[in-house]
Design a protein around this motif. Structure first.
Motif, PDB file in Angstrom:
ATOM      1  N   PRO B 117       0.521  -1.245  -0.091  1.00  0.00           N
ATOM      2  CA  PRO B 117       0.040  -0.067   0.340  1.00  0.00           C
ATOM      3  C   PRO B 117       0.871   1.491  -0.498  1.00  0.00           C
ATOM      4  CG  PRO B 117       0.283  -1.002   2.237  1.00  0.00           C
ATOM      5  CD  PRO B 117       0.885  -1.752   1.420  1.00  0.00           C
ATOM      6  N   ARG B 118       1.631   1.123  -0.366  1.00  0.00           N
ATOM      7  CA  ARG B 118       3.040   2.577  -0.336  1.00  0.00           C
ATOM      8  C   ARG B 118       2.859   3.232  -1.907  1.00  0.00           C
ATOM      9  NH1 ARG B 118       4.904  -1.892   2.929  1.00  0.00           N
ATOM     10  NH2 ARG B 118       4.246  -1.454   5.266  1.00  0.00           N
ATOM     11  N   GLU B 119       2.389   3.356  -2.605  1.00  0.00           N
ATOM     12  CA  GLU B 119       2.308   3.421  -3.312  1.00  0.00           C
ATOM     13  C   GLU B 119       1.956   5.588  -3.934  1.00  0.00           C
ATOM     14  OE1 GLU B 119      -0.065   2.090  -2.963  1.00  0.00           O
ATOM     15  OE2 GLU B 119      -0.554   0.614  -4.758  1.00  0.00           O
ATOM     16  N   LEU B 120       1.354   6.161  -2.664  1.00  0.00           N
ATOM     17  CA  LEU B 120       1.561   7.525  -2.072  1.00  0.00           C
ATOM     18  C   LEU B 120       3.083   7.641  -1.976  1.00  0.00           C
ATOM     19  CD1 LEU B 120      -2.544   8.286  -1.364  1.00  0.00           C
ATOM     20  CD2 LEU B 120      -0.623   8.725  -3.065  1.00  0.00           C
ATOM     21  N   HIS B 206       4.588  12.587   3.726  1.00  0.00           N
ATOM     22  CA  HIS B 206       5.509  11.090   3.383  1.00  0.00           C
ATOM     23  C   HIS B 206       6.120  11.182   5.117  1.00  0.00           C
ATOM     24  CE1 HIS B 206       8.010   9.305   0.772  1.00  0.00           C
ATOM     25  NE2 HIS B 206       9.632   9.332   1.637  1.00  0.00           N
ATOM     26  N   VAL B 207       6.549  11.792   5.672  1.00  0.00           N
ATOM     27  CA  VAL B 207       5.871  10.785   7.149  1.00  0.00           C
ATOM     28  C   VAL B 207       4.755  10.550   7.383  1.00  0.00           C
ATOM     29  CG1 VAL B 207       6.883  11.784   9.348  1.00  0.00           C
ATOM     30  CG2 VAL B 207       8.323  12.397   7.406  1.00  0.00           C
ATOM     31  N   PHE B 208       4.057  11.502   7.027  1.00  0.00           N
ATOM     32  CA  PHE B 208       2.427  10.767   8.165  1.00  0.00           C
ATOM     33  C   PHE B 208       1.889   9.068   7.159  1.00  0.00           C
ATOM     34  CE2 PHE B 208      -1.626  10.654   6.136  1.00  0.00           C
ATOM     35  CZ  PHE B 208      -2.564  10.216   7.787  1.00  0.00           C
ATOM     36  N   LEU B 209       2.944   8.882   5.748  1.00  0.00           N
ATOM     37  CA  LEU B 209       2.333   8.162   5.018  1.00  0.00           C
ATOM     38  C   LEU B 209       3.448   6.837   5.716  1.00  0.00           C
ATOM     39  CD1 LEU B 209       2.088   9.503   1.405  1.00  0.00           C
ATOM     40  CD2 LEU B 209      -0.193   8.285   2.593  1.00  0.00           C
ATOM     41  N   ARG B 212       1.996   5.717   8.989  1.00  0.00           N
ATOM     42  CA  ARG B 212       0.633   5.181   8.860  1.00  0.00           C
ATOM     43  C   ARG B 212       0.432   3.726   8.531  1.00  0.00           C
ATOM     44  NH1 ARG B 212      -3.725   6.541  11.124  1.00  0.00           N
ATOM     45  NH2 ARG B 212      -5.301   4.997   9.900  1.00  0.00           N
ATOM     46  N   THR B 213       1.777   3.278   7.527  1.00  0.00           N
ATOM     47  CA  THR B 213       1.512   2.066   5.993  1.00  0.00           C
ATOM     48  C   THR B 213       2.855   1.339   6.874  1.00  0.00           C
ATOM     49  OG1 THR B 213       3.013   2.646   4.833  1.00  0.00           O
ATOM     50  CG2 THR B 213       0.516   3.016   4.223  1.00  0.00           C
ATOM     51  N   GLY B 214       2.876   1.985   7.325  1.00  0.00           N
ATOM     52  CA  GLY B 214       4.984   1.306   8.707  1.00  0.00           C
ATOM     53  C   GLY B 214       6.028   1.046   7.465  1.00  0.00           C
ATOM     54  N   ILE B 215       6.883   1.246   8.039  1.00  0.00           N
ATOM     55  CA  ILE B 215       8.562   0.937   7.280  1.00  0.00           C
ATOM     56  C   ILE B 215       8.221  -0.701   6.487  1.00  0.00           C
ATOM     57  CG2 ILE B 215      10.705   1.255   7.939  1.00  0.00           C
ATOM     58  CD1 ILE B 215      10.728   2.626   9.917  1.00  0.00           C
ATOM     59  N   SER B 216       8.298  -0.503   5.261  1.00  0.00           N
ATOM     60  CA  SER B 216       8.168  -1.636   4.538  1.00  0.00           C
ATOM     61  C   SER B 216       9.336  -3.105   5.099  1.00  0.00           C
ATOM     62  CB  SER B 216       7.881  -1.283   3.276  1.00  0.00           C
ATOM     63  OG  SER B 216       9.250  -2.726   2.632  1.00  0.00           O
ATOM     64  N   PRO B 217       8.776  -3.861   5.593  1.00  0.00           N
ATOM     65  CA  PRO B 217      10.321  -4.867   6.383  1.00  0.00           C
ATOM     66  C   PRO B 217      10.751  -5.339   4.669  1.00  0.00           C
ATOM     67  CG  PRO B 217       7.796  -6.131   5.755  1.00  0.00           C
ATOM     68  CD  PRO B 217       7.826  -4.350   5.450  1.00  0.00           C
ATOM     69  N   PHE B 313       9.003   7.164 -14.220  1.00  0.00           N
ATOM     70  CA  PHE B 313       9.935   7.061 -12.868  1.00  0.00           C
ATOM     71  C   PHE B 313       8.355   7.536 -11.446  1.00  0.00           C
ATOM     72  CE2 PHE B 313      11.189  10.345  -9.756  1.00  0.00           C
ATOM     73  CZ  PHE B 313      11.996   9.580  -8.864  1.00  0.00           C
ATOM     74  N   LEU B 314       7.891   8.080 -11.704  1.00  0.00           N
ATOM     75  CA  LEU B 314       6.459   9.247 -10.774  1.00  0.00           C
ATOM     76  C   LEU B 314       6.024   8.037 -10.655  1.00  0.00           C
ATOM     77  CD1 LEU B 314       6.490  13.010 -11.366  1.00  0.00           C
ATOM     78  CD2 LEU B 314       7.786  11.225  -9.312  1.00  0.00           C
ATOM     79  N   LEU B 315       4.995   7.623 -12.091  1.00  0.00           N
ATOM     80  CA  LEU B 315       4.550   6.840 -11.503  1.00  0.00           C
ATOM     81  C   LEU B 315       5.163   4.685 -11.817  1.00  0.00           C
ATOM     82  CD1 LEU B 315       1.457   8.977 -13.750  1.00  0.00           C
ATOM     83  CD2 LEU B 315       1.536   8.490 -12.002  1.00  0.00           C
ATOM     84  N   TRP B 316       5.176   4.787 -11.562  1.00  0.00           N
ATOM     85  CA  TRP B 316       6.224   3.623 -11.719  1.00  0.00           C
ATOM     86  C   TRP B 316       5.493   2.519 -11.148  1.00  0.00           C
ATOM     87  CZ3 TRP B 316       8.587   0.817 -14.919  1.00  0.00           C
ATOM     88  CH2 TRP B 316       8.723  -0.931 -14.236  1.00  0.00           C
ATOM     89  N   PRO B 317       4.516   2.859  -9.649  1.00  0.00           N
ATOM     90  CA  PRO B 317       4.035   1.841  -8.569  1.00  0.00           C
ATOM     91  C   PRO B 317       2.952   1.403  -9.093  1.00  0.00           C
ATOM     92  CG  PRO B 317       5.127   3.287  -7.168  1.00  0.00           C
ATOM     93  CD  PRO B 317       5.346   3.739  -8.128  1.00  0.00           C
ATOM     94  N   PHE B 318       2.240   2.631 -10.049  1.00  0.00           N
ATOM     95  CA  PHE B 318       0.715   2.043 -10.610  1.00  0.00           C
ATOM     96  C   PHE B 318       0.666   1.308 -12.253  1.00  0.00           C
ATOM     97  CE2 PHE B 318       0.607   5.664  -8.066  1.00  0.00           C
ATOM     98  CZ  PHE B 318      -0.221   5.832  -7.542  1.00  0.00           C
TER      99      PHE B 318
END
Lengths: 136, 354
Positions: B117-120, B206-209, B212-217, B313-318
């Motif tokens: 869930p870290r696209e944003l 960015h920090v808020f997100l 919310r989603t936690g640091i990715s393992p 580059f910006l939209l890579w996660p999508f």
């Protein structure tokens, strides 16, 4: 119309009016001023530009180069490269104008010979009156 | 009870300090495998803070006027007490900040941390990198040197590749037909007043997100480590602090022993609007796009391809929606990543030595 809906509509109307009232002056404020057409004339003695030679001048705030082409006579070209705006340099030995930034090469007529520039160098009207070269 | 304890208790009674620390610092868990690469975001925040502080200091003497900017900066370097230090910290820091952001980006990409869930989070990070580059661009003009002047001329001419609006956008950026004192004022306003709130807002988001989603393992972890991960404080924060010290050590090493690394000869010559220096080069982070523009023999195509790559580059996660995060199990993606990285390095070196 219910009171809540009326309030929402008024909020949208007043909000948009306020936003537009701020944005329009802001855009006008940062917009570049329109260029004023100014009459300017440059006079250069012919002997300052010998055959195969060139002279750099500034005409209407644009850097211009006057070249005396062997067998073809004088020409006045903008020095502003049509690629990304660097100033071309005259290479008399090769008979070329070369842009130092992205390696665009122009002929002494301003025509693109190689590199990324999309169009020729703009040409300024020039005439000879007696022993002088006149631009403008 | 010591004075310090009394202050803590006073604050605790009013704002619930202990609960805040327990919940957000000690209680917040970080994946146990979070190594030094995970701290790069924190280093980037400190790097930006250093830029802000040194920038504020330079503002005391800097004069944003075409007649005074270059010589004013020379005065800062030579006459103002420790002016050279603050200027060099600002110059070296700007380059190092971009380097840290690039490293952060690579590590996030390599670990697949941009995936749902870290696209944003990726998007805001990418935008922050763009804003950092905008900072570099707008700051580049301020010394009003030959390097500043012609680098800005090139960049502000880029919109002219696009028909209809292109010429207008270029004049809007410059304020005049060519780069001039008006452009200097515009870029100064952009650098010190317009960009900072945008960057800080993006940083907050960015920090808020992340919270919310936690640091990715890590997708590469072999052992589980401590169940549930380690607390943010003291483990992770101390690791981050160590990396900040590494950052500072490198910065002061460059300032002391390689002071001209980011200041080529053209940076010490006042701007001459009628003379483009031979072989002018942009900052190292723009060398790859610069070399691309040289190689592609069509202005519109060159700039269009660069904007397209930026969009990808910006939209890579999508675009990359596969669930597998381990890049080692995705040979095609690994190949694309390594190829892109190699091309970028090659173009950078080619741009540097061509």
């Amino acid at each position: 119309m219910k009171r809540r809906r009326f309030l929402k509509s008024m909020l949208a109307l007043l909000g948009s009016t306020t936003l537009l009232s701020f944005l329009y002056p802001l855009l006008r404020f940062i917009a570049p001023p329109t260029g004023e057409a100014r009459v300017e004339r440059i006079v250069i003695p012919k002997d300052e530009v010998p055959t195969g030679g060139a002279k750099e001048v500034v005409y209407r705030e644009t850097p211009v180069i006057i070249i005396n082409r062997p067998g073809k006579g004088y020409i006045a070209l903008s020095r502003v490269c049509t690629h990304l705006g660097c100033l071309v340099e005259y290479d008399g030995r090769k008979g070329r104008l070369i842009c130092p930034c992205h390696a665009g090469v122009f002929s002494l007529d301003g025509v693109v010979l190689s590199g990324p520039p999309p169009k020729p160098l703009p040409r300024f009207s020039l005439r000879i009156e007696g022993e002088n070269i006149l631009i403008g | 009870m010591t004075l310090w304890q009394r202050i803590i208790r006073w604050l605790d009674e009013r704002i619930g300090l202990t609960e805040l620390v327990d919940t957000h610092l000690k209680g917040y868990r970080v994946p146990s495998e979070a190594g030094v690469f995970y701290t790069l975001g924190m280093v980037a925040v400190v790097a930006y803070a250093i830029q802000a502080v040194t920038g504020f200091v330079l503002l005391i003497y800097y004069i944003p006027h075409a007649d005074y900017a270059f010589h004013g900066l020379q005065e800062i370097m030579r006459k103002a007490p420790f002016g050279w230090l603050f200027r060099m910290m600002h110059v070296v820091g700007s380059n190092m900040m971009v380097a840290v952001l690039f490293l952060h980006l690579f590590s996030v990409f390599f670990t697949g941390s941009y995936k749902k869930p870290r696209e944003l989070t990726w998007l805001t990070g990418g935008l922050m990198l763009l804003f950092a580059l905008l900072f570099c661009l707008s700051g580049y003009l301020l010394p009003w040197s030959q390097l500043s002047y012609w680098a800005t001329t090139i960049v502000t001419a880029m919109p002219t590749a696009f028909p209809y609006l292109g010429e207008y956008v270029t004049r809007l950026l410059r304020g005049t037909e060519h780069v001039s004192g008006v452009t200097l004022n515009r870029f100064f306003a952009l650098h010190v007043a317009i960009l900072p709130p945008f960057l800080v807002s993006l940083m907050g988001l960015h920090v808020f997100l992340i919270r919310r989603t936690g640091i990715s393992p890590s997708p590469f972890r072999r052992s589980e480590g401590q169940a549930g991960g380690y607390p943010l404080y003291p483990h992770f924060l101390l690791k981050g602090l160590f990396m900040v010290m590494v950052y500072l050590a490198v910065m002061f090493f460059i300032i002391s022993f390689m002071p001209t690394l980011f200041l080529p000869a053209e940076a010490n010559v006042p701007a001459d609007p009628y003379k483009t220096p031979a072989h002018i080069k942009p900052g190292w982070y723009f060398l790859a796009p610069y070399q691309m523009l040289k190689l592609i023999p069509n202005k519109f195509l060159g700039i269009f391809i660069e904007l397209l790559l930026l969009g990808v580059f910006l939209l890579w996660p999508f675009l990359d929606t596969k669930e597998e995060r381990n890049i080692m199990r995705r040979p095609l993606l690994l190949g694309v990543f390594l190829l892109t990285l190699t091309l970028w390095i090659l173009l950078t070196l080619w741009g540097k030595y061509s």
